[in-house]
Scaffold this active site. Structure first.
Site, PDB file in Angstrom:
ATOM      1  N   GLU A  48      -9.226 -13.678  -1.053  1.00 18.79           N
ATOM      2  CA  GLU A  48      -8.512 -13.903   0.213  1.00 18.79           C
ATOM      3  C   GLU A  48      -9.240 -14.957   1.045  1.00 18.79           C
ATOM      4  O   GLU A  48     -10.457 -14.892   1.235  1.00 18.79           O
ATOM      5  CB  GLU A  48      -8.403 -12.585   0.984  1.00 18.79           C
ATOM      6  CG  GLU A  48      -7.709 -12.744   2.327  1.00 18.79           C
ATOM      7  CD  GLU A  48      -7.226 -11.420   2.902  1.00 18.79           C
ATOM      8  OE1 GLU A  48      -6.782 -10.558   2.114  1.00 18.79           O
ATOM      9  OE2 GLU A  48      -7.301 -11.255   4.122  1.00 18.79           O
ATOM     10  N   ASP A  74      -4.880 -13.805  -1.922  1.00 18.64           N
ATOM     11  CA  ASP A  74      -4.254 -13.358  -0.688  1.00 18.64           C
ATOM     12  C   ASP A  74      -4.319 -14.545   0.264  1.00 18.64           C
ATOM     13  O   ASP A  74      -5.400 -14.959   0.699  1.00 18.64           O
ATOM     14  CB  ASP A  74      -4.995 -12.152  -0.085  1.00 18.64           C
ATOM     15  CG  ASP A  74      -4.417 -10.826  -0.556  1.00 18.64           C
ATOM     16  OD1 ASP A  74      -3.581 -10.839  -1.488  1.00 18.64           O
ATOM     17  OD2 ASP A  74      -4.799  -9.781  -0.002  1.00 18.64           O
ATOM     18  N   ASP A  86       2.308   2.008   3.374  1.00 16.94           N
ATOM     19  CA  ASP A  86       3.248   1.058   3.994  1.00 16.94           C
ATOM     20  C   ASP A  86       4.684   1.472   3.719  1.00 16.94           C
ATOM     21  O   ASP A  86       5.571   1.259   4.540  1.00 16.94           O
ATOM     22  CB  ASP A  86       3.129  -0.354   3.397  1.00 16.94           C
ATOM     23  CG  ASP A  86       1.737  -0.915   3.412  1.00 16.94           C
ATOM     24  OD1 ASP A  86       0.958  -0.505   4.283  1.00 16.94           O
ATOM     25  OD2 ASP A  86       1.444  -1.777   2.551  1.00 16.94           O
ATOM     26  N   HIS A 120       0.887  -1.174   0.000  1.00 21.04           N
ATOM     27  CA  HIS A 120       0.000   0.000   0.000  1.00 21.04           C
ATOM     28  C   HIS A 120       0.921   1.219   0.000  1.00 21.04           C
ATOM     29  O   HIS A 120       2.001   1.182   0.594  1.00 21.04           O
ATOM     30  CB  HIS A 120      -0.825   0.131   1.275  1.00 21.04           C
ATOM     31  CG  HIS A 120      -1.775  -0.979   1.577  1.00 21.04           C
ATOM     32  ND1 HIS A 120      -1.407  -2.097   2.273  1.00 21.04           N
ATOM     33  CD2 HIS A 120      -3.095  -1.118   1.321  1.00 21.04           C
ATOM     34  CE1 HIS A 120      -2.462  -2.876   2.428  1.00 21.04           C
ATOM     35  NE2 HIS A 120      -3.501  -2.315   1.858  1.00 21.04           N
ATOM     36  N   ASP A 167      -5.968 -13.249   9.815  1.00 24.41           N
ATOM     37  CA  ASP A 167      -4.781 -13.205   8.945  1.00 24.41           C
ATOM     38  C   ASP A 167      -3.635 -14.081   9.438  1.00 24.41           C
ATOM     39  O   ASP A 167      -2.481 -13.631   9.487  1.00 24.41           O
ATOM     40  CB  ASP A 167      -4.284 -11.751   8.804  1.00 24.41           C
ATOM     41  CG  ASP A 167      -5.203 -10.905   7.927  1.00 24.41           C
ATOM     42  OD1 ASP A 167      -6.096 -11.465   7.281  1.00 24.41           O
ATOM     43  OD2 ASP A 167      -5.007  -9.678   7.887  1.00 24.41           O
ATOM     44  N   ASP A 184      -0.976 -12.333   2.701  1.00 24.02           N
ATOM     45  CA  ASP A 184      -1.639 -11.292   3.483  1.00 24.02           C
ATOM     46  C   ASP A 184      -1.869 -11.893   4.866  1.00 24.02           C
ATOM     47  O   ASP A 184      -2.994 -12.173   5.285  1.00 24.02           O
ATOM     48  CB  ASP A 184      -2.956 -10.878   2.812  1.00 24.02           C
ATOM     49  CG  ASP A 184      -3.466  -9.556   3.347  1.00 24.02           C
ATOM     50  OD1 ASP A 184      -2.919  -9.087   4.362  1.00 24.02           O
ATOM     51  OD2 ASP A 184      -4.407  -8.996   2.763  1.00 24.02           O
ATOM     52  N   GLU A 211     -10.678  -6.994  -4.524  1.00 22.75           N
ATOM     53  CA  GLU A 211     -10.535  -8.002  -3.470  1.00 22.75           C
ATOM     54  C   GLU A 211     -11.807  -8.011  -2.628  1.00 22.75           C
ATOM     55  O   GLU A 211     -12.024  -7.095  -1.821  1.00 22.75           O
ATOM     56  CB  GLU A 211      -9.306  -7.658  -2.622  1.00 22.75           C
ATOM     57  CG  GLU A 211      -9.017  -8.670  -1.542  1.00 22.75           C
ATOM     58  CD  GLU A 211      -7.760  -8.320  -0.751  1.00 22.75           C
ATOM     59  OE1 GLU A 211      -6.766  -7.859  -1.350  1.00 22.75           O
ATOM     60  OE2 GLU A 211      -7.788  -8.496   0.474  1.00 22.75           O
ATOM     61  N   HIS A 237     -11.333 -13.741   3.998  1.00 19.85           N
ATOM     62  CA  HIS A 237     -12.510 -12.969   3.574  1.00 19.85           C
ATOM     63  C   HIS A 237     -13.621 -13.919   3.128  1.00 19.85           C
ATOM     64  O   HIS A 237     -14.804 -13.657   3.360  1.00 19.85           O
ATOM     65  CB  HIS A 237     -12.165 -12.024   2.422  1.00 19.85           C
ATOM     66  CG  HIS A 237     -11.138 -10.985   2.777  1.00 19.85           C
ATOM     67  ND1 HIS A 237     -10.751 -10.005   1.900  1.00 19.85           N
ATOM     68  CD2 HIS A 237     -10.436 -10.774   3.917  1.00 19.85           C
ATOM     69  CE1 HIS A 237      -9.848  -9.227   2.480  1.00 19.85           C
ATOM     70  NE2 HIS A 237      -9.641  -9.681   3.700  1.00 19.85           N
ATOM     71  N   ASP A 278     -11.108 -11.648  10.837  1.00 23.75           N
ATOM     72  CA  ASP A 278     -10.058 -11.649   9.817  1.00 23.75           C
ATOM     73  C   ASP A 278      -8.726 -11.663  10.569  1.00 23.75           C
ATOM     74  O   ASP A 278      -8.067 -10.640  10.726  1.00 23.75           O
ATOM     75  CB  ASP A 278     -10.200 -10.372   8.967  1.00 23.75           C
ATOM     76  CG  ASP A 278      -9.363 -10.417   7.705  1.00 23.75           C
ATOM     77  OD1 ASP A 278      -8.809 -11.483   7.381  1.00 23.75           O
ATOM     78  OD2 ASP A 278      -9.266  -9.383   7.024  1.00 23.75           O
TER      79      ASP A 278
HETATM   80  C1  XLS Z   1      -7.821  -6.396   4.478  1.00 25.69           C
HETATM   81  C2  XLS Z   1      -7.308  -6.661   3.136  1.00 25.69           C
HETATM   82  C3  XLS Z   1      -6.137  -5.787   2.705  1.00 25.69           C
HETATM   83  C4  XLS Z   1      -5.947  -5.860   1.213  1.00 25.69           C
HETATM   84  C5  XLS Z   1      -5.133  -4.767   0.635  1.00 25.69           C
HETATM   85  O1  XLS Z   1      -8.571  -7.184   5.040  1.00 25.69           O
HETATM   86  O2  XLS Z   1      -6.979  -8.017   3.040  1.00 25.69           O
HETATM   87  O3  XLS Z   1      -4.982  -6.122   3.382  1.00 25.69           O
HETATM   88  O4  XLS Z   1      -5.393  -7.065   0.835  1.00 25.69           O
HETATM   89  O5  XLS Z   1      -5.660  -3.522   0.883  1.00 25.69           O
HETATM   90 NI    NI Z   2      -5.949  -8.896   1.479  1.00 21.68          NI
HETATM   91 NI    NI Z   3      -7.876  -9.263   4.680  1.00 21.96          NI
END
Ligand code: XLS
Ligand code: NI
Ligand code: NI
Length: 442
Positions: free
Chosen positions: A274, A302, A110, A107, A315, A345, A238, A277, A313
């Protein structure tokens, strides 16, 4: 020191992570991810195009809503914003190189600290881009995708491109322009839109139709700018159903595909799916992949996993071979990802505070994918999985079933066939048999 290593080693004591095979006892080695191994006609390296997520790996600090940072970084200490960005880039490319990750994703916020002044933020981003270009050339690490963060700054609390205030939308446009410029300058292969705040908290104060139309107009505007400036890659949406908004407009694969079709964006956009998600949306990852693949829209993934007990989420890094094997079956049968790759991700846990934990996390993720790919390929080439599934539909391969598929039968025809043929034979769906095939190879 060289441009590749920078002035300082941020991950001392950890060398190049290499493939050592399943019998290795070295925790800092791959057991299954052999980048040169060919599966389904491609090397594992080309098949996966593994990517490092700049935000989790270099920015995420282990903080959570209840507690402060637990990951303290040495690359955040310089006074000057551009110098901090360069130090972070040194750490990023050192990590990606040692970890053998061929790609990264970022991003805008980042890679450099955000500044509310548009021109100052652009200046920082340009300085980083120039530096990153050199690091990429020296290391061979490539850009899988870039994106703009239109969800963290307080001005986006009511959305970015779906904000009811046009002045906020314009700021979102400025950020997307900057992120696209950087992505194009770095030869980025794709560009992602994840609309974390493109949705609503309460329908009472929301004109949903207008907001969704603004989202579509914004995407067209961004796409036109990128194409005009030479971007040849794919745009990805996404999907995610919620969090941070109560309801996100890019809810899931099916919703996004319908949206892209309605607003004439199908030619330029595909999906970045993802895992966590998908599960938040009440689907499996493989369901979301299949919906995208069936529409010819499976662009990228992702990689991560959620937690079955809390549903957020979270991750986490993927570790479940059997589950991922089901996903790899979908990806393999779809002929692979279209233009994208596998971006981690995913973040190490708050209490995983050693530098080495970052490496264990990625090694685990990459090895899990490698095992799943090997298993899925074996299922497709050695087992009767495909044949059994095809046989379930054999009645549509010829005769009246085929005529139905071709649109040649009326409802009256169906009625007459049913009356003439009587009660159909009972046919098993053999679910447990199919599940056993997964366990046999995974
Ligand atoms: C958040 C998203 C984010 C995207 C990029 O839940 O996964 O990280 O991948 O903005
Ligand atoms: Ni993501
Ligand atoms: Ni995410």
């Amino acid at each position: 020191m060289s441009i590749l290593l920078g002035d300082k080693e941020y991950f001392p004591g950890i060398g190049q992570i290499a493939y050592e095979g399943p019998d290795s006892d070295n925790p800092l080695a791959f057991r299954f991810y052999d980048e040169t191994k060919i599966i389904a006609g491609k090397t594992m390296k080309d098949y996966f195009k593994f990517g490092m997520a700049y935000w989790h790996t270099l920015v995420g600090n282990g903080g959570d809503p209840f507690g402060e940072a637990t990951h303290l970084y040495e690359w955040n200490q310089a006074q000057d914003a551009v110098q901090r960005a360069k130090d972070k880039a040194d750490a990023a490319f050192e990590f990606a190189t040692k970890m053998n990750l061929p790609y990264f994703c970022f991003h805008d916020v980042d890679v450099v600290d955000y500044d509310n002044n548009v021109a100052e933020f652009e200046r920082r981003l340009r300085a980083w881009t120039e530096y990153a270009r050199q690091k990429m050339d020296a290391s061979g690490v490539k850009l899988l995708w870039g994106t703009a963060n239109l969800f963290s700054n307080r001005r986006y609390m009511n959305g970015g491109s779906t904000n009811p205030d046009f002045a906020v939308l314009a700021h979102g446009g400025a950020q997307v322009k900057g992120a696209l410029d950087a992505t194009i300058a770095l030869g980025g292969e794709n560009y992602v839109f994840w609309g974390g705040r493109e949705g609503y908290m309460s329908l009472l104060n929301t004109n949903m139709k207008r907001e969704v139309e603004h989202l579509a107009r914004f995407l067209h505007t961004a796409k036109d700018y990128a194409r005009k400036n030479g971007f040849k890659g794919t745009f990805f949406i996404e999907p995610k159903p919620c969090e941070p908004t109560k309801h996100q407009y890019d809810y899931d694969s099916a919703t996004v595909i319908g949206f892209l079709r309605q607003y004439d964006l199908l030619n330029d956009f595909k999906l970045n799916i993802e895992v966590n998600h998908a599960t938040l949306a009440g689907h499996t990852f493989q369901h979301e992949l299949q919906v995208a693949a069936d529409a010819g829209m499976l662009g990228s993934i992702d990689a991560n996993r959620g937690d079955y007990q809390n549903g957020w989420d979270t991750d986490q890094f993927p570790t479940n071979v059997a589950e991922l094997t089901e996903a790899m079956l979908v990806i393999l049968e779809a002929g692979g990802l279209q233009g994208g790759g596998v971006n981690f991700d995913a973040k190490r846990r708050r209490n995983s505070t050693d530098n080495a934990d970052l490496f264990y996390a990625h090694i685990g993720g990459m090895d899990t994918f490698a095992r799943a790919l090997i298993a899925a390929d074996a299922i497709l080439t050695k087992s009767d999985y495909k044949k059994l599934r095809e046989e379930r539909y054999a009645s549509f391969d010829s005769g009246k079933g085929k005529e139905f598929e071709e649109g040649k039968l009326t409802l009256e025809d169906l009625r007459d066939l049913a009356a003439a043929s009587g009660e159909p034979a009972v046919r098993s769906g053999k679910q447990e048999y199919f599940e056993n095939i997964i366990n046999r190879y995974a």
